[in-house]
Design a protein around this motif. Structure first.
Motif, PDB file in Angstrom:
ATOM      1  N   UNK A  89       0.860  -1.188   0.000  1.00 23.69           N
ATOM      2  CA  UNK A  89       0.000   0.000   0.000  1.00 23.69           C
ATOM      3  C   UNK A  89       0.894   1.234   0.000  1.00 23.69           C
ATOM      4  N   UNK A  90       0.819   1.992  -1.086  1.00 27.31           N
ATOM      5  CA  UNK A  90       1.651   3.187  -1.252  1.00 27.31           C
ATOM      6  C   UNK A  90       0.747   4.356  -1.646  1.00 27.31           C
ATOM      7  N   UNK A  91       0.966   5.503  -1.009  1.00 23.68           N
ATOM      8  CA  UNK A  91       0.158   6.695  -1.307  1.00 23.68           C
ATOM      9  C   UNK A  91      -1.340   6.402  -1.168  1.00 23.68           C
ATOM     10  N   UNK A  92      -1.677   5.506  -0.234  1.00 24.25           N
ATOM     11  CA  UNK A  92      -3.074   5.183   0.013  1.00 24.25           C
ATOM     12  C   UNK A  92      -3.689   4.216  -0.975  1.00 24.25           C
ATOM     13  N   UNK A  93      -2.871   3.669  -1.907  1.00 22.19           N
ATOM     14  CA  UNK A  93      -3.374   2.741  -2.919  1.00 22.19           C
ATOM     15  C   UNK A  93      -2.553   1.457  -2.878  1.00 22.19           C
ATOM     16  N   UNK A  94      -3.238   0.317  -2.943  1.00 20.94           N
ATOM     17  CA  UNK A  94      -2.526  -0.963  -2.966  1.00 20.94           C
ATOM     18  C   UNK A  94      -2.067  -1.259  -4.390  1.00 20.94           C
ATOM     19  N   UNK A  95      -0.768  -1.431  -4.568  1.00 25.86           N
ATOM     20  CA  UNK A  95      -0.203  -1.645  -5.892  1.00 25.86           C
ATOM     21  C   UNK A  95       0.608  -2.930  -5.931  1.00 25.86           C
ATOM     22  N   UNK A  97       3.824  -4.778  -6.683  1.00 22.44           N
ATOM     23  CA  UNK A  97       5.236  -4.385  -6.781  1.00 22.44           C
ATOM     24  C   UNK A  97       5.797  -4.756  -8.145  1.00 22.44           C
ATOM     25  N   UNK A  98       5.363  -5.880  -8.680  1.00 21.34           N
ATOM     26  CA  UNK A  98       5.831  -6.297 -10.000  1.00 21.34           C
ATOM     27  C   UNK A  98       5.391  -5.289 -11.063  1.00 21.34           C
ATOM     28  N   UNK A  99       4.152  -4.802 -10.982  1.00 19.61           N
ATOM     29  CA  UNK A  99       3.677  -3.785 -11.926  1.00 19.61           C
ATOM     30  C   UNK A  99       4.534  -2.528 -11.839  1.00 19.61           C
ATOM     31  N   UNK A 100       4.903  -2.152 -10.629  1.00 21.78           N
ATOM     32  CA  UNK A 100       5.709  -0.941 -10.435  1.00 21.78           C
ATOM     33  C   UNK A 100       7.092  -1.104 -11.060  1.00 21.78           C
ATOM     34  N   UNK A 101       7.691  -2.284 -10.868  1.00 21.26           N
ATOM     35  CA  UNK A 101       9.026  -2.525 -11.434  1.00 21.26           C
ATOM     36  C   UNK A 101       8.963  -2.560 -12.957  1.00 21.26           C
ATOM     37  N   UNK A 102       7.972  -3.254 -13.511  1.00 14.37           N
ATOM     38  CA  UNK A 102       7.841  -3.329 -14.964  1.00 14.37           C
ATOM     39  C   UNK A 102       7.631  -1.941 -15.550  1.00 14.37           C
ATOM     40  N   UNK A 103       6.831  -1.114 -14.877  1.00 16.48           N
ATOM     41  CA  UNK A 103       6.599   0.248 -15.368  1.00 16.48           C
ATOM     42  C   UNK A 103       7.927   0.993 -15.460  1.00 16.48           C
ATOM     43  N   UNK A 104       8.767   0.861 -14.442  1.00 15.79           N
ATOM     44  CA  UNK A 104      10.073   1.521 -14.459  1.00 15.79           C
ATOM     45  C   UNK A 104      10.965   0.941 -15.558  1.00 15.79           C
ATOM     46  N   UNK A 105      10.951  -0.379 -15.702  1.00 11.18           N
ATOM     47  CA  UNK A 105      11.779  -1.019 -16.731  1.00 11.18           C
ATOM     48  C   UNK A 105      11.423  -0.520 -18.125  1.00 11.18           C
ATOM     49  N   UNK A 106      10.161  -0.277 -18.345  1.00 12.06           N
ATOM     50  CA  UNK A 106       9.712   0.147 -19.685  1.00 12.06           C
ATOM     51  C   UNK A 106       9.832   1.655 -19.876  1.00 12.06           C
ATOM     52  N   UNK A 107       9.397   2.426 -18.877  1.00 12.92           N
ATOM     53  CA  UNK A 107       9.250   3.866 -19.101  1.00 12.92           C
ATOM     54  C   UNK A 107      10.383   4.743 -18.556  1.00 12.92           C
ATOM     55  N   UNK A 108      11.165   4.243 -17.622  1.00 12.10           N
ATOM     56  CA  UNK A 108      12.228   5.066 -17.063  1.00 12.10           C
ATOM     57  C   UNK A 108      13.481   4.983 -17.939  1.00 12.10           C
ATOM     58  N   UNK A 175       4.062  10.382  -9.393  1.00 12.32           N
ATOM     59  CA  UNK A 175       3.351  10.356 -10.684  1.00 12.32           C
ATOM     60  C   UNK A 175       3.448   8.967 -11.309  1.00 12.32           C
ATOM     61  N   UNK A 176       4.592   8.321 -11.161  1.00 12.57           N
ATOM     62  CA  UNK A 176       4.756   6.961 -11.679  1.00 12.57           C
ATOM     63  C   UNK A 176       3.769   6.019 -10.998  1.00 12.57           C
ATOM     64  N   UNK A 177       3.633   6.147  -9.678  1.00  9.64           N
ATOM     65  CA  UNK A 177       2.730   5.253  -8.941  1.00  9.64           C
ATOM     66  C   UNK A 177       1.279   5.485  -9.356  1.00  9.64           C
ATOM     67  N   UNK A 178       0.932   6.731  -9.598  1.00 10.55           N
ATOM     68  CA  UNK A 178      -0.425   7.012 -10.084  1.00 10.55           C
ATOM     69  C   UNK A 178      -0.634   6.381 -11.455  1.00 10.55           C
TER      70      UNK A 178
END
Length: 262
Positions: A89-95, A97-108, A175-178
Motif C-alpha cells: 500500500x503506497x500513497x493510500x493505494x494498494x499496488x 510491486x511487480x507492476x511498479x518494477x515493470x513500469x520503471x523497466x519500460x518507461x524510465x 506520478x509513476x505510482x499514479x
C-alpha cells in the motif's frame, strides 16, 4: 584432458551466472571455439537442449515419486509466482510491486543505471554465502571481460526482498505510482468487460510496438535495450509489456483525439 580443463573453468563460474552466453565465452577463452559453435547449433535446433530441470520435471510427471517431506524448493516458477503476489500500500493505494518494477523497466530512461547498480549489489552481497566481489572482477572471472555484465548475469529478482525493491524503484515518483494504478485499473476493466481476456492474450506485435515507440529504437536494438533493463531479451520485454498495452493504447487514442480537436 581438454574436457577436464574446460569443466574446471566452467565450475569456476558462480553457478547462477552460468548462462549460455557465459558458457560460450568460457569455451572461447579456453580455446574451444568449435565446441562453443556446436552448443549454439544445438540450442538453435532445440530450444530445450541442456535444460536438465525441464527433463527432470517431465520425468517427475511420468512416474510418481515418494514425498520427501521437505518444503517446496525455490524454483524459477515459484519465484515468478511469489513475485506476482507481492503487493504494497503506497500513497493510500494498494499496488502490485511487480507492476511498479515493470513500469520503471519500460518507461524510465535511466533504469539501465539502476539495473547496473542492482547487479553490483548482488555481486558484492551474494545471498548464498559465496564470497562477495566487485562486479567487474566477477565478470572477468566468468568471461575474461569479453561480454558486458547485463548480457551475462540474469538473476531471478526476488520482489519479497525490501532491499531489491528499494534498488529497482529508486527512481520511482508519485506520478509513476499514479500511472501504475491507472494502467492496472484499465487492465482489470479489460479483464471484466471481455470474457477470457488476460494480459497474455495481448498480441506480441502490440507490446513490441509499445517498446519500439517508448524506447525509440529499431527492431535490431530491442534485445540490447531489454537486456540493459533486466528483461534479458526482446521476448521477455514483450511479455512484460503486455500488461501495459490496454492503457497505453487508450492514452494514445486520447492524445490523438485531443490533438485533432485543436
Amino acid at each position: 584432458m581438454r574436457a577436464t580443463g574446460l569443466l574446471a573453468a566452467l565450475r569456476a563460474v558462480y553457478y547462477p551466472q552460468r548462462t549460455g552466453a557465459a558458457v560460450r565465452a568460457v569455451c572461447r577463452r579456453e580455446g574451444e571455439e568449435e565446441f562453443a559453435r556446436w552448443l549454439t547449433r544445438q540450442r538453435e535446433q532445440d530450444q530445450h537442449f541442456g535444460d536438465l530441470k525441464r527433463a527432470d520435471a517431465l520425468a517427475g510427471t511420468a512416474a510418481p515419486r515418494a514425498s520427501t517431506g521437505l518444503p517446496v524448493g525455490e524454483t524459477a516458477y515459484f519465484r515468478r509466482w511469489s513475485n506476482a503476489a507481492v503487493r504494497e500500500r503506497v500513497d493510500g493505494v494498494e499496488l502490485s510491486t511487480e507492476d511498479r518494477v515493470v513500469y520503471q523497466q519500460v518507461f524510465d530512461p535511466a533504469f539501465g543505471t539502476r539495473w547496473a547498480a542492482y547487479l553490483e549489489h548482488l555481486s558484492r552481497h551474494p545471498a548464498d554465502g559465496e564470497p562477495g566481489m566487485p562486479l567487474a572482477e566477477r565478470l572477468a572471472r566468468a568471461t575474461g571481460g569479453h561480454l558486458s555484465a547485463r548480457r551475462v548475469f540474469h538473476p531471478a529478482v526476488d520482489l519479497r526482498d525490501p532491499q531489491t525493491v528499494a534498488l529497482l524503484l529508486a527512481g520511482e515518483s508519485a506520478a509513476d505510482r499514479r500511472a501504475v494504478a491507472r494502467y492496472a485499473e484499465v487492465l482489470a476493466h479489460a479483464r471484466h468487460s471481455r470474457p477470457g481476456f488476460c494480459a497474455n492474450a495481448v498480441h506480441d506485435s502490440l507490446a513490441r510496438d509499445l517498446l519500439l515507440q517508448v524506447w525509440g529504437c529499431s527492431e535490431e536494438e530491442l534485445d540490447a535495450q531489454a537486456s540493459a533493463r533486466g528483461l534479458v531479451r526482446a521476448a521477455g520485454a514483450v511479455e512484460a509489456a503486455k500488461r501495459l498495452v490496454p492503457e497505453f493504447l487508450d492514452e494514445s487514442n486520447r492524445t490523438e483525439a485531443a490533438d485533432a480537436g485543436r
